[in-house]
Structures are given as C-alpha cells and as structure tokens.
Scaffold this motif. Structure first.
Motif, PDB file in Angstrom:
ATOM      1  N   SER A   1       1.100  -1.156  -0.079  1.00  0.00           N
ATOM      2  CA  SER A   1      -0.145  -0.016  -0.006  1.00  0.00           C
ATOM      3  C   SER A   1       0.993   1.293   0.198  1.00  0.00           C
ATOM      4  O   SER A   1       1.954   1.166   0.625  1.00  0.00           O
ATOM      5  CB  SER A   1      -0.963  -0.067   1.345  1.00  0.00           C
ATOM      6  OG  SER A   1      -0.054   0.102   2.432  1.00  0.00           O
TER       7      SER A   1
ATOM      8  N   ASP B   1      -3.973  11.112  -7.552  1.00  0.00           N
ATOM      9  CA  ASP B   1      -4.286  10.015  -7.502  1.00  0.00           C
ATOM     10  C   ASP B   1      -4.410   9.598  -9.045  1.00  0.00           C
ATOM     11  O   ASP B   1      -3.831   8.344  -9.535  1.00  0.00           O
ATOM     12  CB  ASP B   1      -5.871   9.525  -7.169  1.00  0.00           C
ATOM     13  CG  ASP B   1      -6.009   8.262  -7.292  1.00  0.00           C
ATOM     14  OD1 ASP B   1      -5.495   7.183  -7.055  1.00  0.00           O
ATOM     15  OD2 ASP B   1      -7.093   7.938  -8.103  1.00  0.00           O
TER      16      ASP B   1
ATOM     17  N   TYR C   1     -16.351  14.797  -1.244  1.00  0.00           N
ATOM     18  CA  TYR C   1     -14.865  14.597  -0.843  1.00  0.00           C
ATOM     19  C   TYR C   1     -14.243  15.918  -1.295  1.00  0.00           C
ATOM     20  O   TYR C   1     -13.019  15.818  -1.273  1.00  0.00           O
ATOM     21  CB  TYR C   1     -14.419  13.392  -1.331  1.00  0.00           C
ATOM     22  CG  TYR C   1     -15.240  12.202  -1.012  1.00  0.00           C
ATOM     23  CD1 TYR C   1     -15.000  11.888   0.263  1.00  0.00           C
ATOM     24  CD2 TYR C   1     -15.921  11.400  -1.943  1.00  0.00           C
ATOM     25  CE1 TYR C   1     -16.012  10.804   0.842  1.00  0.00           C
ATOM     26  CE2 TYR C   1     -16.728  10.331  -1.701  1.00  0.00           C
ATOM     27  CZ  TYR C   1     -16.775   9.880  -0.340  1.00  0.00           C
ATOM     28  OH  TYR C   1     -17.433   8.893   0.019  1.00  0.00           O
TER      29      TYR C   1
ATOM     30  N   ASP D   1       1.192   3.798   1.585  1.00  0.00           N
ATOM     31  CA  ASP D   1       1.714   4.621   2.772  1.00  0.00           C
ATOM     32  C   ASP D   1       2.966   3.787   3.336  1.00  0.00           C
ATOM     33  O   ASP D   1       3.774   4.362   4.220  1.00  0.00           O
ATOM     34  CB  ASP D   1       0.689   4.853   3.905  1.00  0.00           C
ATOM     35  CG  ASP D   1      -0.176   3.545   4.312  1.00  0.00           C
ATOM     36  OD1 ASP D   1       0.209   2.430   3.460  1.00  0.00           O
ATOM     37  OD2 ASP D   1      -0.987   3.589   4.961  1.00  0.00           O
TER      38      ASP D   1
ATOM     39  N   ALA E   1     -12.652   7.987  -1.783  1.00  0.00           N
ATOM     40  CA  ALA E   1     -12.680   8.708  -0.292  1.00  0.00           C
ATOM     41  C   ALA E   1     -11.310   8.785   0.135  1.00  0.00           C
ATOM     42  O   ALA E   1     -10.869   9.824   0.984  1.00  0.00           O
ATOM     43  CB  ALA E   1     -13.498   8.046   0.746  1.00  0.00           C
ATOM     44  N   THR E   2     -10.558   7.760  -0.170  1.00  0.00           N
ATOM     45  CA  THR E   2      -9.000   7.902   0.218  1.00  0.00           C
ATOM     46  C   THR E   2      -7.952   7.996  -0.724  1.00  0.00           C
ATOM     47  O   THR E   2      -6.925   7.653  -0.457  1.00  0.00           O
ATOM     48  CB  THR E   2      -8.866   6.391   1.212  1.00  0.00           C
ATOM     49  OG1 THR E   2      -9.143   5.502   0.118  1.00  0.00           O
ATOM     50  CG2 THR E   2      -9.995   6.390   2.204  1.00  0.00           C
ATOM     51  N   SER E   3      -8.513   8.387  -1.900  1.00  0.00           N
ATOM     52  CA  SER E   3      -7.445   8.546  -2.985  1.00  0.00           C
ATOM     53  C   SER E   3      -6.427   9.508  -2.758  1.00  0.00           C
ATOM     54  O   SER E   3      -5.601   9.474  -3.717  1.00  0.00           O
ATOM     55  CB  SER E   3      -8.382   8.480  -4.415  1.00  0.00           C
ATOM     56  OG  SER E   3      -8.805   9.882  -4.257  1.00  0.00           O
ATOM     57  N   GLY E   4      -6.832  10.621  -2.031  1.00  0.00           N
ATOM     58  CA  GLY E   4      -5.915  11.832  -2.265  1.00  0.00           C
ATOM     59  C   GLY E   4      -6.563  12.926  -3.186  1.00  0.00           C
ATOM     60  O   GLY E   4      -5.696  13.852  -3.221  1.00  0.00           O
TER      61      GLY E   4
ATOM     62  N   SER F   1     -15.997   4.649  -2.428  1.00  0.00           N
ATOM     63  CA  SER F   1     -15.073   4.259  -1.215  1.00  0.00           C
ATOM     64  C   SER F   1     -13.459   4.415  -1.712  1.00  0.00           C
ATOM     65  O   SER F   1     -12.665   4.738  -0.667  1.00  0.00           O
ATOM     66  CB  SER F   1     -15.413   2.927  -0.929  1.00  0.00           C
ATOM     67  OG  SER F   1     -15.195   1.869  -2.079  1.00  0.00           O
ATOM     68  N   TYR F   2     -12.935   4.313  -2.886  1.00  0.00           N
ATOM     69  CA  TYR F   2     -11.808   4.376  -3.337  1.00  0.00           C
ATOM     70  C   TYR F   2     -11.482   5.892  -3.426  1.00  0.00           C
ATOM     71  O   TYR F   2     -10.396   6.183  -2.775  1.00  0.00           O
ATOM     72  CB  TYR F   2     -11.801   3.582  -4.753  1.00  0.00           C
ATOM     73  CG  TYR F   2     -10.319   3.963  -5.356  1.00  0.00           C
ATOM     74  CD1 TYR F   2      -9.026   3.254  -5.020  1.00  0.00           C
ATOM     75  CD2 TYR F   2     -10.083   5.105  -6.066  1.00  0.00           C
ATOM     76  CE1 TYR F   2      -8.123   3.437  -5.590  1.00  0.00           C
ATOM     77  CE2 TYR F   2      -8.835   5.450  -6.665  1.00  0.00           C
ATOM     78  CZ  TYR F   2      -8.068   4.595  -6.616  1.00  0.00           C
ATOM     79  OH  TYR F   2      -6.706   5.056  -7.130  1.00  0.00           O
TER      80      TYR F   2
END
Lengths: 339, 339, 339, 339
Positions: free
Chosen positions: B76, B175, B210, B78, B167-170, B164-165
């Motif tokens: 991942s 992204d 978002y 991070d 939301a956290t994609s940046g 959902s993707y």
C-alpha cells in the motif's frame, strides 16, 4: 421572392471574398453596390467582371440608396462599429466582420443602435458554419452524449504574419484566439465566467517586442460548470490546425482536420499522409458561403441570425479577460471586464 | 550472466502483475521470494504455479536474504517510503510503485537513503515505456522538430472507481493526474515551474462530497518556456483515452489511442470503428513488461534507471501544487510547495 | 484439470515459437519432450531454459511416450503427412503446421488416419486467430450485414526471401497465397468453386527463372455466389500488408494493418505516420498464442478444433488450381483438381 | 484574352451541371447558347438566371453560329458520336460526355473526324480531375516508387438505379466499370492487353433478368506487365466507395474516400465516424469544375486535352472485352475486340 439587395462596405480581401460568394453562390441575393475609400481600377474591374457596376469611395452612396436592404461591413476593424450604427440609422440589416470593436462600450453602442432600429445583425464568426465544427456542436446540442464537461479547441495558424501586422493586431487573444472564444461558446452552449491564460514568445520571430505571445494556452470555466481549454500557435508550419472536441457525460465528439487529400504513400522510407489544408481560405471556403446564405435567408424569412449581437460582444470581453490574465498572471472573472 | 534475484513486497493486483511479467518475460531475472502481510492460500498457489516457493507475511524475510539483489515495492502507498529505506539499508536495489509517498519530506528521506546506500531506484511510471508515448518523447528529444512549445496530454479513465476508493484516493491530482505530471516532464524534457488547475464535479457520481473533482484541466509552465496542458476525466465511458502531443518549433508529434482492432464497419446506419482498449492493463501491458526489463538491465549493466529519484519526487510536488491551485483559485508556483 | 502433455516434432524457428508460447502462455499445457533430427546444443539449452529436459533426435521417442497426449508437427513440410499418420496411429492429437502436404492424396491419407483414430487435428492457419481478421469473420458470420458479395484480401510480404528459398518453395500460390486461400474460405463461410490467377515477375529479383511470380492477383468464385479477390506481392518494402474486407448485402467490413505505433508527425516536410508491423512474427504474435490455446482447450474440452481436416485440404487444392490457371491462362474449376 | 464561347448540346442533369460550372467557375469561358430537343420553360428559366439568353431545340443553331468556339456534348449517349462529327465538320472543339458510343466503329469515325478537322476533343472521364485519384497518378508518374506492379480500384455506387435504367444501361461493365477502366489506364500509364471478369447478381434487385450483374471483379493485364483489379458493386448502402491504389516496385500509394466530415463520436455504444460522401455529385463536384477549366485552357493555350481520343476509345473496348469474358467464362485479349 424578391432578391435581397446588398451593399458591400470595404472591398479588401475579405470584402472581395463575400462579393464573389454572394454573386456566385447565393441566388437570392444581389450585390447592388460597393463602397471602398481606397477604390481603384483593379477593384472596379473585379466588380464589373461580376456584373456590379455601382462602385464608389463613399459609404454614404450605399446608406442613401433606398433599394439596398443590407450591408456587409468589411472595412478596417476600427470603422466597424460606426458603420453598424450608420446602417442601423437608415434601417439596413448588417453583416459585420469580427470583431465589432475592441472597446466594449463601442460594441454596446452598436448593438443598441441595431436593436433600436430593429434590423438584423450577423457577426462574421465563420467557423460556426463549417461542417466539422457544426457537427460537434450538433452532437452536443442534441443531448445524446449528455451535458458537456470539457470543451477543447486546438487552433494554430500555418505561419507567422509579418511583424508589422503583429504590431497593431491587438495581441494574440484579440486577433487570433477570439475565433476560439466564439467556438467554445458555440460548442458549450454556455457563457464563460472566468479565464486563465498562459502565453509565451517562443518562436524567435519577435513577438516579445510587442509584449505579445506566439504560443498560448487558455483555460475557461463556463456557467454550466464545464471547463474549456484552447491551445494556440502562430506557426504550425504544417498547415491550419483546427481541431475541436467536447467530452460529455456519456462520451466524446471530436473533429480532426480537413486534409489536402486522402492519400497514403508507403515505402521503406516511411508512411506519408496529406497535410491539413493550408489556411482559412482553403479550410473555410464553404463555411464563408454558408454564413452568407444564412444571413440572406434570415432577412428573407425574418428569422434570427445564427451569430447575433451577444456573439459579437462576448468573445471580445473574453479576449480582454484573457489578455488581463496573461499580463497579471492570475485567473480573471468575466465580471471584471464586463462591469 | 547471473540472474538478478528479486523479492516482491506486496502481492496484490499490481504485485502479481510484476511477478508474472518477471517470471515469463524477463529472462535475466528470477523471483526469489514474495512477502505480503495479507498472504493467503490463493497467493501461495499463484506463486507455486510460477515456480516460486518462498512466500511469507514478513518483509524482513526478504530484507535479510542476502541472495536477493533487488525488491519490488508493491505494498500500500503509505508503506512505500519505509520499504525503500529498509531496502536501501540492506543494500538492495528498489523498484517502487508510484507514488513514493504523498508527503514530500518522506520522499526526500527515502531518496536520501537510496543515494547514501548507492542502490538503484526506479519509480513505476509505466507510461514512459509505452511505444506510443515513447515515440513522442523520442521525436521531441531528437530535436528534429526544434524546441517544444506546447505539451498536451489527454488522460481519461474509462469509468468511475467506487466512491469508497475516491474517499481515500488523495484527490484526482494525486491519484490520477500524477501520471500525466510525470508524462509532461518526460515529454518536455523540462521541469514545471507553475501550475493552474480548474476542476469540477460534473458527473453526478458524488465527488463533491470529498471536495474532489471528476473533471479537470491543468495548465503548466516549464523552465524551458514551454506551456503544458492536461485534461482529465474519471469516466470516458468509451475506454481508456490516453493521447499525448507536443507542438514544437517546426511541427507537431502526437499519438492517438491504441484500439481494440483496426476494423471499420460501414452500412446505411453509419460507419463504426473500434473503441480504445478498455483500461491500463490492456493498454500498457507491454509497457509493464518493458519497465521491468529495463530495471533488471540497469542492475545488470550498472546503468541509471530511466525513472529515478527526482522523477519520484516532482510529480508529487506538482500534484500538491495543482491541488492547491484548485482549492485557492490561483496559479501556484512549484516553489511554494517545494520550499 | 490435468495439463495436456505435448511433444514437439521439429525445433526450428516455428517449433521454438510454439514451444515458447506453450510454456509461457498456455497454463493448461506442458511441453513434455522435443524431437528434432538436427538437435544441437543450442536447442538443448533453449529447452532447458524453459524447463524442458527431454530432448532427442528421434520422433519415435515421442510417439512411444504414453504420457504424451498431443504432438506439434513443426518439421519440414514434406514430413508433415507422415508425422500425422504416425501420431494418429498411436492415438495422439495433432497440431500440424501448414501445409499438410502439397500432394492431395497424401493429405487425404493423413486425414483418413486422423479420422479413423478419432484424434483431433488442427492445421496452423494462424491468421484465423488474429483479432482483426477474426473481427471481419465475426461480423460477416453474425449476418448483420446480410450475405457476403465480395471477399477481398491484400497480402504482401515485406521483402523477398532468398532465391534459394524460392527455388524450392512450390511457387507463390502454394507458399504464400495459401494463407489467403484459407482466409477467403474463413471469411466467406463458403467453398471455392473456380479460380483465375494472373501472375508476373516484375521485381527484377529473378522469380522468372523458376517460372514463379512475385506479383499475383487471383479471382475466386464461391459456392454461395460470392466473388473473391486476392492481391499478393513478395516485397512491399514498407512492412507486412495484410488487409481483409468483405462487402455484403447491407454494407462492408474491412480491417487495415496493425501499425508500429499511433504516432503522427507533422511538419513543413509533410505528415508521417507509422509503418505496418514488419512481418508475421510481429503481426501475428498474439494469434500464435491464441491458436495454441484453442488447440489445447479443444483437447481438454473434447470439442472440435477451429481449423480442421477440410481446412487442411482445401487451401492446397485451391493453390493447385491457381497455379494451373496461371500456367494455362484460363479459369480453372476446383473439380479439375479435386477429381 | 478572348473568352472561349461555348454551345451546350443537351441540358439534362449533366448538361446543367456543366453550364453552371462554366458560368460560375470558369472565368475564361462563356456559355453562348444551349440547344436541347426537349427544351422547356424550366430550362429556359435556368439559362436566364445564369444570363444565357440563346436557347433552342435545334443543335444546328449552335453549329451554324460562327462565334461559338466549342461545344459540350451532353445529349443522350447514342447521339454523342454524331454530334462530335457535326461539330468537327464546322471546326468546333468538342467536350463529350462518356462514352462516345458503345460501337467501336462509331467511335473511330468520330475520332477520325476530329483528327481531320484538327479540333480538340476531351472525353468526360471526370475522375482524372479528382484531387485524390490525381495524387495517386502523380505519385506513380513521378517514378519515386518505381514501376507499377498492381493497380487496384474499388468502385461501388451507393444504391441501385431503377431497373428501368438497368434494362437499357448496356450492362455493368459498359455503364459503371467503364470509369474504372479509364482509371486503371490513367493510373498505370499503360494499355490493357487482357481481361478476365467475374460477375454475379447477388442483391435480389433483379439484375439477372437482364443477364446483368450487380457485383463484379475484373482482372486486367497491362502492356507494361502490371496487373490490375477492379471490384464493383451497384449498392454499397453506405455511400460512394471510390478507392484507388497502386503498388509499385518500392512501395504503395493509395487513397481512401472523402468523408462527409472528420468527426468521431465515442461512447459506451461504440465509436462512429462519418460516411463517405453520398454519390458522384458530392464526391466529384470539384473535379467537374476542374475538367471544364482544363478543357477551356487547352483551347486558349492550344495544348492537348488531358483526356483525348484514345481515352474515348479504349475504355469502351475494355468494357466489351470484360462483358465477353463474363459471358464466356474465360480471359479475353483486347485484340479480340479491337480487331
């Protein structure tokens, strides 16, 4: 039905083009007279070869001729607005080359005169009448692809104009991109609300001495939320590059260039295809005829012209905003320019 | 010559892709081991089918294996920077999926570790290895068209990712556009100095919740004076639209999309041609193989990788500047972000 | 499911290609053994690099191995029919490179053996598995354009083979056009009933010394009434030119060539696009993989192969008829050749 | 320079087309008179709208007018040869629509008359003046690709003519392929020596009741060794399909169709491009103008016309040979027809 009688003001290159098209390709029009302050023997001979015998140096000869229904304003740009106002004052319809003026107040004055007189006004944004760009417009307007998201225009001239022309051109945004500002309004069906322009003098031809650019990219935001982008070059070297594209909710419509021919030559050295047609006279020849026909039809049928007063005003305002953005290095809202 | 022995960190979709390519298409490499914290039976079976028997949940099993020359970081996002640092600490070369991190300090830390250790780093900007974009690059780099003036990238994904993707994609710039930021650097041969981004949530899919955009246009200015422009959409609906173009002093080079086939079907209903290939796995299949080969070759021949440390840093910085521009409605200089 | 175990007879260029594809791209197959009368160290090393340890010079080592399910016949052409018969005799399925033989009686003998043994036979007409030609076939076969009227094939090799090859090639119709004869049967869905061939040696490379042609055009009439036409050249010089087209009752489907890339380079000198891929290894790489997969699947699922016995016979008969037409200067009915 | 004064014989569709082109697009010509045995009010009004006041039903009114330099023969086909002879007899140059006649003796008589009188003759094979086919010709004629090997013409009409037309058309080879026979001579720069034609009535429209074909493929052999191939359909349904191609010693030149526009519409449903222009009036509009200009220039400059006497004779002879080949099922030498 009675033919529409037309007086042409200004018989330079573009004036002669309209005269030829009116005579040869618009059966329900006739060119009644030509007025050009620089009238010379060559122009008189040109007129005679087309059966036009009334030529003068004074536009008043046209304005005072009650048999004339409409005028084509093909004079130098700084006289456009005045010619519109004089034509409106005597109740003649007006086809005016772009831009009406580079001063918004002058444009508004001309528009007010036209509206008060109840005459028709068509502004010469000829590309709207091109089969390719019209196809993009029509597909978008049909709604079959949903709402427009991205409006893209690539517009590159084949080669540099003389620097003497550049010196008084008003800059790339007013002189060249103005056509593209009209195009993005036409394709998006929406008004521009803000603009950000990047420009640069990269060619070495000397634009920097006039604080002008030979290369530019302009982003635009529209009222309907869509985003537009235009890229310009003063010198493609391979021909007139005029591509438009609209990406919509459900897909994309785009047009590539008309080419000189459909040939492909394949050998060990490589595969060669034709260049785009060289410049606007080759590319938009049929569009020039079509815009003329549409103007004459609008008069005969008493319908709205396809490129009206607001279409004469807004591209100038966008060009002013783009130039301001370019100079100040920031996004400019149209409000700042329109007041 | 001895094969390069590789440990793969992370065996998700992209990890498995690299493993398969290394085994089947890179004769001078061998996959020595796989480490994945979520290792399951399916992955073990996948590994075995390719003759790989050493699988674990702990990356340390790879770092402590002295027979392993290099790692592929496919964890991942991070964890990328940390993995690079641990690999560098034990003298292993690193292929790292993009981005290294979304925090510039972390990226700089990872790069410093790599440089100190003297190991090679390649970042997974796979499009540089695509035959089409590489052709554009090579023509520009050859100088045959003179200096670049306009760099254009159109990049549209075929359809929305799950919200959902998103939301956290940046965000779209970090992204999705990050690939295009790499591409414009690659094609222009120059660094970005300022950015202006317009974005909008137009699709109705919900990006606005978002503060993200599904549609974007980004202008860039380069050190060499050239101007760049990127247009993005999260959902083309017709396939993966990936076109690049560079207009130069003497002409233009551009690539259109690879299509599913070369067929044309003509009938009274119209003329139909093939769609672009659906998504990146179809479009960049060969490019994924090529980037892997090049990394392994760089190790064997002790040459520079084609996508190095700075290429890992700059696209992230440009994405940050673009996001800032989008939020603040103004042109942002890279300096503001790079410090 | 148990993997299909394969023995490969003949490890020349095409044999090695199939071996590589079977190992790397056909998960439900394994290459159990290789037999090549000219087996050398290089081939053994090649085999070992792919994990194949059983190599011999004697095909009997394969025929007598009861664990082997199927053979790939990649020997010289004159041994094809015999290999098929020996494989059939021991109950092994057969993939055979084209042509089975140039003598119809030998082909019929091989086919009879296969049918008697109840084993599967697939003939290596690889182009049927190409995405482009298959698309043409599928559109025609779907019936959406109605019945086929005209079947057109353009097939040109990039450059001359050595004259030593030409001397024993069997002539252009048997050596080169045979692929096109298969293609027109595939696309038309019908059998050829008569043929007229024009040929000429125009290149100066020396085909006339073997009464052979480097240039040919062949007309064909099909049972379903459609008319076919093939044009051939031994040397295009610009790459492998392989275009197919079927004009039907309601319209037309056609495919142009796969190109090296999608680039267009425009300048004052002209506009340049990519060449077709150079030759069959580049063009039909995926088709070679696909035909292998389909053969293995046909064995596992006990279904018919897509290119069967009749497909092995008819193109040879058409080639014989075309050669006869070329020699005798008249239209030749297939009956005359088939007896 | 004095304008060339022209009398037009026959004012049907094609006559009116030439009249319009002469008036609007050929400045060095003027239409002096029109003669049409079926002259009616509509034609007189058409003439007047173009400033032509001399209209009659009797061609003699034109032949006896000494101020007229040249005639356009646009009558029914069976009168062409007689009109040519009468024009030659009074020393007038002749532009004649194709074919001169379907009887070779009549054509030869007309040609002899023209040659004796020393007047110019141009036959209306308009496609030679099309920008696309001319490009193919010019590339071949330039010799840059070496000698021609294969000449390919695809020629399909958009839809069936009425069966009443077909009944008296002279058959597909004389009525439709005749243009392609001219084209292959033009492109190859060589004469046809033998022909083999396959034809079939496949459309269900009823051609078989006239022993005629709606679908044909014709092979031709040229004096210079090259081989030609033409494929024809009476009904493409997607528009006028007119492609030409010449494969030469060093490569290939080919042209695809002119399209209605350059648009591409991409969505989940597929990708749609424009159809070819519908029929010859759309496709060859500029070519009709160009052939007229060239004829008038040839008169003014006293140069050879670009499509002369032999070009009027040979396509008819080839059509006769093709029809004979079709009926007799064999290759026919031109000698058999030419005597």
């Amino acid at each position: 039905m009675k033919k529409v009688r037309i007086g042409v003001l200004g018989a330079g290159r573009i004036g002669k083009l309209h005269i030829t098209n009116l005579v040869q390709s618009v059966p329900n029009a006739e060119v009644a007279a030509i007025a050009d302050p620089f009238l010379n023997e060559e122009t008189v001979a040109f007129a005679e070869s087309l059966g036009i015998t009334k030529c003068s140096k004074d536009p008043q000869d046209i304005f005072s001729d009650d048999t004339i229904d409409a005028v084509f304003v093909c004079t130098s740009t700084d006289a456009h607005a005045e010619m519109i106002m004089r034509a409106a004052a005597v109740g003649k319809h007006v086809f005016c080359e772009k831009p009406i003026h580079t001063d918004l107040a002058k444009i508004r004055g001309a528009i007010a005169a036209v509206e008060q007189a109840g005459v028709k006004l068509q502004v010469g944004f000829v590309r709207r009448f091109d089969h390719n760009h019209k196809k993009v417009h029509d597909v978008v307007a049909s709604g079959r692809l949903g709402k427009p998201h991205i409006i893209k225009v690539c517009s590159r001239d084949p080669d540099h104009q003389p620097m003497s022309y550049i010196a008084t051109s008003g800059g790339i945004f007013m002189d060249m991109t103005i056509h593209d500002f009209d195009m993005v309004r036409y394709l998006s069906g929406s008004e521009v609300v803000e603009v950000c322009a990047f420009g640069a003098a990269l060619s070495g031809a000397g634009y920097e001495q006039y604080d002008d650019a030979d290369t530019a990219v302009i982003m635009l935001r529209f009222e309907n939320g869509a985003i537009g982008v235009i890229d310009n070059s003063r010198a493609s070297h391979y021909g007139y590059d005029q591509r438009t594209e609209v990406h919509c909710d459900k897909g994309c419509v785009q047009v590539s260039n008309d080419l000189d021919d459909q040939a492909m030559i394949s050998s060990a050295e490589g595969v060669e295809v034709a260049k785009p047609t060289w410049f606007f006279l080759e590319r938009y020849n049929n569009a020039f005829i079509q815009e003329t026909k549409d103007f004459v039809d609008a008069i005969q049928n008493d319908t709205d012209t396809l490129v009206g007063a607001k279409d004469g005003l807004m591209p100038v305002a966008i060009a002013m905003a783009a130039a301001k953005s370019y100079r100040e290095g920031r996004t400019v809202r149209l409000d700042e320019v329109l007041g």
